[in-house]
Design a protein around this motif. Structure first.
Motif, PDB file in Angstrom:
ATOM      1  N   ARG A 300       0.667  -1.354   0.280  1.00  0.00           N
ATOM      2  CA  ARG A 300      -0.149  -0.185  -0.186  1.00  0.00           C
ATOM      3  C   ARG A 300       0.860   1.345   0.362  1.00  0.00           C
ATOM      4  O   ARG A 300       0.196   2.493  -0.763  1.00  0.00           O
ATOM      5  N   GLU A 301       2.028   1.583   0.606  1.00  0.00           N
ATOM      6  CA  GLU A 301       3.260   2.411   0.430  1.00  0.00           C
ATOM      7  C   GLU A 301       3.370   3.045  -0.896  1.00  0.00           C
ATOM      8  O   GLU A 301       3.500   3.604  -1.067  1.00  0.00           O
ATOM      9  N   MET A 302       3.583   1.963  -1.249  1.00  0.00           N
ATOM     10  CA  MET A 302       4.755   2.094  -2.627  1.00  0.00           C
ATOM     11  C   MET A 302       3.034   2.587  -3.781  1.00  0.00           C
ATOM     12  O   MET A 302       3.457   2.955  -4.843  1.00  0.00           O
ATOM     13  N   THR A 303       2.099   2.966  -3.611  1.00  0.00           N
ATOM     14  CA  THR A 303       0.947   3.898  -4.278  1.00  0.00           C
ATOM     15  C   THR A 303       1.317   4.952  -4.165  1.00  0.00           C
ATOM     16  O   THR A 303       0.220   5.484  -4.734  1.00  0.00           O
ATOM     17  N   CYS A 304       1.985   5.373  -3.384  1.00  0.00           N
ATOM     18  CA  CYS A 304       1.794   6.730  -3.089  1.00  0.00           C
ATOM     19  C   CYS A 304       2.197   7.862  -4.120  1.00  0.00           C
ATOM     20  O   CYS A 304       1.427   8.713  -4.437  1.00  0.00           O
ATOM     21  N   PRO A 305       2.478   7.397  -5.606  1.00  0.00           N
ATOM     22  CA  PRO A 305       2.116   8.261  -6.294  1.00  0.00           C
ATOM     23  C   PRO A 305       1.453   8.291  -6.914  1.00  0.00           C
ATOM     24  O   PRO A 305       0.942   9.657  -7.744  1.00  0.00           O
ATOM     25  N   LEU A 306       0.402   7.246  -6.771  1.00  0.00           N
ATOM     26  CA  LEU A 306      -1.450   7.239  -7.567  1.00  0.00           C
ATOM     27  C   LEU A 306      -1.642   8.484  -6.814  1.00  0.00           C
ATOM     28  O   LEU A 306      -2.486   9.868  -7.642  1.00  0.00           O
ATOM     29  N   TRP A 307      -1.540   8.172  -5.683  1.00  0.00           N
ATOM     30  CA  TRP A 307      -2.567   9.067  -4.195  1.00  0.00           C
ATOM     31  C   TRP A 307      -2.097  10.854  -4.165  1.00  0.00           C
ATOM     32  O   TRP A 307      -3.316  11.806  -4.543  1.00  0.00           O
ATOM     33  N   GLN A 308      -0.591  10.783  -4.655  1.00  0.00           N
ATOM     34  CA  GLN A 308      -0.606  12.124  -4.975  1.00  0.00           C
ATOM     35  C   GLN A 308      -0.502  12.706  -6.526  1.00  0.00           C
ATOM     36  O   GLN A 308      -1.230  14.416  -6.113  1.00  0.00           O
ATOM     37  N   ASP A 309      -1.484  12.582  -7.075  1.00  0.00           N
ATOM     38  CA  ASP A 309      -1.440  12.365  -8.399  1.00  0.00           C
ATOM     39  C   ASP A 309      -3.026  13.084  -8.518  1.00  0.00           C
ATOM     40  O   ASP A 309      -3.780  14.182  -8.760  1.00  0.00           O
ATOM     41  N   LEU A 310      -3.589  12.403  -7.288  1.00  0.00           N
ATOM     42  CA  LEU A 310      -5.102  12.496  -7.779  1.00  0.00           C
ATOM     43  C   LEU A 310      -5.796  14.010  -7.423  1.00  0.00           C
ATOM     44  O   LEU A 310      -6.446  14.141  -7.264  1.00  0.00           O
ATOM     45  N   PHE A 311      -4.935  13.440  -5.635  1.00  0.00           N
ATOM     46  CA  PHE A 311      -5.390  14.187  -4.770  1.00  0.00           C
ATOM     47  C   PHE A 311      -4.844  15.677  -5.108  1.00  0.00           C
ATOM     48  O   PHE A 311      -5.342  17.293  -5.174  1.00  0.00           O
ATOM     49  N   SER A 312      -3.414  15.680  -6.163  1.00  0.00           N
ATOM     50  CA  SER A 312      -3.083  16.944  -6.906  1.00  0.00           C
ATOM     51  C   SER A 312      -4.015  17.573  -7.641  1.00  0.00           C
ATOM     52  O   SER A 312      -3.723  18.769  -7.747  1.00  0.00           O
ATOM     53  N   SER A 313      -5.153  16.668  -8.672  1.00  0.00           N
ATOM     54  CA  SER A 313      -5.920  16.732  -9.753  1.00  0.00           C
ATOM     55  C   SER A 313      -6.758  18.248  -8.636  1.00  0.00           C
ATOM     56  O   SER A 313      -7.208  18.981  -9.216  1.00  0.00           O
ATOM     57  N   MET A 314      -7.273  17.082  -7.667  1.00  0.00           N
ATOM     58  CA  MET A 314      -8.664  17.451  -7.003  1.00  0.00           C
ATOM     59  C   MET A 314      -7.702  19.076  -6.283  1.00  0.00           C
ATOM     60  O   MET A 314      -8.841  20.279  -6.313  1.00  0.00           O
ATOM     61  N   ASP A 315      -7.364  19.562  -5.436  1.00  0.00           N
ATOM     62  CA  ASP A 315      -6.587  20.060  -5.266  1.00  0.00           C
ATOM     63  C   ASP A 315      -6.871  21.185  -5.816  1.00  0.00           C
ATOM     64  O   ASP A 315      -6.631  22.562  -5.774  1.00  0.00           O
ATOM     65  N   ASP A 316      -5.766  21.315  -7.309  1.00  0.00           N
ATOM     66  CA  ASP A 316      -5.291  22.354  -8.014  1.00  0.00           C
ATOM     67  C   ASP A 316      -6.760  22.810  -8.457  1.00  0.00           C
ATOM     68  O   ASP A 316      -7.023  24.377  -8.902  1.00  0.00           O
ATOM     69  N   ALA A 317      -8.473  21.768  -8.481  1.00  0.00           N
ATOM     70  CA  ALA A 317      -9.789  21.845  -9.515  1.00  0.00           C
ATOM     71  C   ALA A 317     -10.341  22.927  -8.383  1.00  0.00           C
ATOM     72  O   ALA A 317     -10.767  23.597  -8.032  1.00  0.00           O
ATOM     73  N   ILE A 318     -10.360  22.891  -7.173  1.00  0.00           N
ATOM     74  CA  ILE A 318     -10.474  23.452  -6.099  1.00  0.00           C
ATOM     75  C   ILE A 318      -9.906  24.762  -5.995  1.00  0.00           C
ATOM     76  O   ILE A 318     -10.441  26.142  -5.356  1.00  0.00           O
ATOM     77  N   SER A 319      -8.853  25.376  -6.218  1.00  0.00           N
ATOM     78  CA  SER A 319      -7.864  26.010  -6.768  1.00  0.00           C
ATOM     79  C   SER A 319      -8.539  26.971  -7.602  1.00  0.00           C
ATOM     80  O   SER A 319      -9.006  28.591  -7.309  1.00  0.00           O
ATOM     81  N   LYS A 320      -8.466  26.238  -8.402  1.00  0.00           N
ATOM     82  CA  LYS A 320      -8.686  27.304 -10.098  1.00  0.00           C
ATOM     83  C   LYS A 320     -10.509  27.442 -10.006  1.00  0.00           C
ATOM     84  O   LYS A 320     -10.231  28.719 -10.712  1.00  0.00           O
ATOM     85  N   HIS A 321     -10.848  26.856  -9.060  1.00  0.00           N
ATOM     86  CA  HIS A 321     -12.302  26.739  -9.152  1.00  0.00           C
ATOM     87  C   HIS A 321     -12.936  28.369  -8.339  1.00  0.00           C
ATOM     88  O   HIS A 321     -13.827  29.261  -8.904  1.00  0.00           O
ATOM     89  N   LYS A 322     -11.983  28.331  -7.266  1.00  0.00           N
ATOM     90  CA  LYS A 322     -12.015  29.920  -6.494  1.00  0.00           C
ATOM     91  C   LYS A 322     -11.419  30.937  -6.985  1.00  0.00           C
ATOM     92  O   LYS A 322     -12.595  31.534  -7.371  1.00  0.00           O
ATOM     93  N   SER A 323     -10.276  31.386  -7.843  1.00  0.00           N
ATOM     94  CA  SER A 323      -9.980  32.648  -8.738  1.00  0.00           C
ATOM     95  C   SER A 323     -10.877  31.836 -10.462  1.00  0.00           C
ATOM     96  O   SER A 323     -10.184  33.380 -11.209  1.00  0.00           O
ATOM     97  N   GLY A 324     -11.414  31.128 -10.278  1.00  0.00           N
ATOM     98  CA  GLY A 324     -11.917  31.151 -11.801  1.00  0.00           C
ATOM     99  C   GLY A 324     -11.543  30.958 -12.720  1.00  0.00           C
ATOM    100  O   GLY A 324     -11.906  31.628 -13.895  1.00  0.00           O
ATOM    101  N   GLU A 325      -9.996  29.850 -12.938  1.00  0.00           N
ATOM    102  CA  GLU A 325      -9.667  30.226 -14.048  1.00  0.00           C
ATOM    103  C   GLU A 325     -10.407  28.367 -14.011  1.00  0.00           C
ATOM    104  O   GLU A 325     -10.916  27.826 -13.616  1.00  0.00           O
ATOM    105  N   PRO A 326      -9.678  27.955 -15.567  1.00  0.00           N
ATOM    106  CA  PRO A 326     -10.410  26.582 -16.191  1.00  0.00           C
ATOM    107  C   PRO A 326      -9.192  25.943 -15.838  1.00  0.00           C
ATOM    108  O   PRO A 326      -8.460  25.928 -15.550  1.00  0.00           O
ATOM    109  N   TYR A 327     -10.100  24.477 -15.597  1.00  0.00           N
ATOM    110  CA  TYR A 327      -8.955  23.168 -14.885  1.00  0.00           C
ATOM    111  C   TYR A 327      -9.367  22.235 -15.830  1.00  0.00           C
ATOM    112  O   TYR A 327     -10.611  22.057 -16.118  1.00  0.00           O
ATOM    113  N   VAL A 328      -8.949  21.343 -15.498  1.00  0.00           N
ATOM    114  CA  VAL A 328      -9.643  19.554 -15.902  1.00  0.00           C
ATOM    115  C   VAL A 328     -10.658  19.171 -14.579  1.00  0.00           C
ATOM    116  O   VAL A 328     -10.731  19.263 -13.691  1.00  0.00           O
TER     117      VAL A 328
END
Length: 449
Positions: A300-328
């Motif tokens: 389970r520990e070696m799955t962390c690259p996938l976890w990082q990408d998953l939550f990086s995507s959601m963090d980015d969406a939340i941040s850009k949604h706040k500023s009105g920028e387009p996001y994935v």
């Protein structure tokens, strides 16, 4: 193989008109381990348009879907070249040593698969992907309608062609449902570290894959009376003057599943009973349990690259949604059964109260982890991010679906869980990913998780 994109209802009608129901529904108990089609396990259900778009909280506040993250196994595929070789060797062995060929004439007539087809996504696999793309395109129609473009959609796959083909087929179906046209304007980015993190991981190879102690339960079950009786039964049925081996039994098992999926033929399935396939399935589940789920904390520990990408995507969406920028809006990742199983482990899903062992087959027949039931071809884990008003991360909820069904995230109280709570539950994977260090042979650990 020729293939084409069909709406789900038309695809099902086409199958019904061109073959009997077996190719779509499978055979008997459908315990075929890794080789089980998505259709053999899950119903071809439809979903109402925008069914997944909104959630109404108890106070009446409306939460709207604003990002979709998808992790999937590739669609049903052909076996590997090594499997073809095993098939050919098995046929030769039976012909040379069986006294019962008149009873099973199909064995001599049977034609092996062409080497050029190895690991290719089958037509059945494409139908799986078209169904799933249509399903989520319908359920999240308003999220994607008028918003599909290379800037808002992202496809990621591994170096293996079957995952790249699967991502493209899924996207074609989703875009056709939303726009009326199957688009091919986006191609997958290859990222093995994210979706095949066990590759180039020496610690995983040495600690688990090449460690006979780690895999002793599988070997012990092969020598148990259960598995040995299967060998004796099939050996006797064929009138063999030499005994079959565990590998022979598993090759026969795979031919049965492959012929059913590709040729809609069940001849080879007649050599093994439903009960015997359940035993063969358990042998495979023992291997997967200790190498891909709960055999070691490293899994389970070696799955962390996938976890990082998953939550990086959601963090980015939340941040850009706040500023009105387009996001994935849609982030689609296509990997393998190993990707799904190891991620199940990290999530904490399908963990039984006692581990699978060679000596508890009878008591584990109703276990949570059945490879053929939870990780068929096209198995998927989806995360839908909802905004409930307000711009801060505390105003977001996360819903998880596994194989099209809502599943409560472990540690949460309902299907809709506060985003920050989920982030906190899996914080170590997201913020403390040391994949290279974990995979170094210098960090070999004997800790069993």
């Amino acid at each position: 193989m020729a293939y084409f994109l069909l709406p789900v209802t038309m695809a099902i009608l086409y199958i019904a008109q061109t073959c009997n129901a077996d190719m779509l529904t499978g055979q008997g108990n459908n315990l075929f381990g890794h080789k089980c089609s998505y259709f053999w396990r899950f119903a071809n259900t439809t979903i109402k348009t925008n069914y997944l778009m909104q959630y109404v909280q108890m106070d009446g506040n409306i939460c709207n879907a604003m990002q979709f993250n998808y992790i999937s196994r590739h669609g049903a595929r052909m076996p590997e070249t090594d499997d073809y070789a095993s098939f050919g060797q098995l046929k030769t062995k039976i012909i040379e040593h069986s006294s019962n060929l008149l009873r099973y004439p199909f064995i001599q007539r049977w034609q092996n698969y062409r080497q050029s087809t190895h690991a290719h996504v089958e037509d059945l696999g494409r139908w799986e992907l078209h169904f799933l793309g249509n399903f989520f395109g319908s359920g999240l129609y308003n999220l994607f309608h008028g918003n599909i473009s290379p800037a808002t959609m992202k496809l990621t796959a591994t170096e293996r062609q079957r995952t790249q083909t699967s991502s493209i087929e899924f996207y074609k179906a989703l875009s056709k449902r939303v726009t009326g046209k199957a688009l091919n304007d986006i191609h997958p980015v290859v990222n093995n570290t994210m979706l095949r993190y066990w590759d180039n991981c020496p610690n995983y190879d040495l600690t688990i894959l090449k460690n006979r102690t780690q895999m002793q339960q599988q070997y012990a079950f092969q020598n148990s009376s259960y598995f040995q009786n299967v060998i004796k039964s099939v050996t006797r049925k064929l009138g063999m003057n030499v005994s079959l081996t565990p590998d022979d039994i598993k090759a026969m098992f795979m031919i049965c599943a492959t012929d059913l999926a590709v040729r809609n033929n069940t001849d080879w399935c007649s050599l093994q009973t439903e009960t015997e396939r359940e035993i063969i399935n358990y042998e495979g589940d023992l291997e997967d349990y200790y190498s891909l789920l709960y055999g070691h904390s490293l899994i389970r520990e070696m799955t962390c690259p996938l976890w990082q990408d998953l939550f990086s995507s959601m963090d980015d969406a939340i941040s850009k949604h706040k500023s009105g920028e387009p996001y994935v809006l849609g982030n689609f990742r296509f990997g393998h059964s190993d990707t799904i199983d190891t991620f199940y482990s990290a999530l904490g899903l399908y963990r039984d109260s006692q581990p699978l062992r060679a000596d508890n087959f009878d008591t584990m027949k109703n276990r949570k982890f059945y490879e053929s039931k939870v990780t068929p071809f096209s198995a998927n884990i989806a995360f839908i991010l909802y905004n409930c008003g307000g711009s801060g991360a505390e105003n977001y909820l996360l819903k998880m679906m596994v194989n099209n069904q809502p599943v409560t995230i472990p540690g949460c109280d309902s299907d809709f869980c506060p985003y920050l709570k989920v982030r906190g539950i899996y914080r170590s994977y997201i913020e403390n990913c040391k994949w290279r260090e974990l995979c170094s042979v210098k960090t070999i650990s004997q800790i069993v998780g």
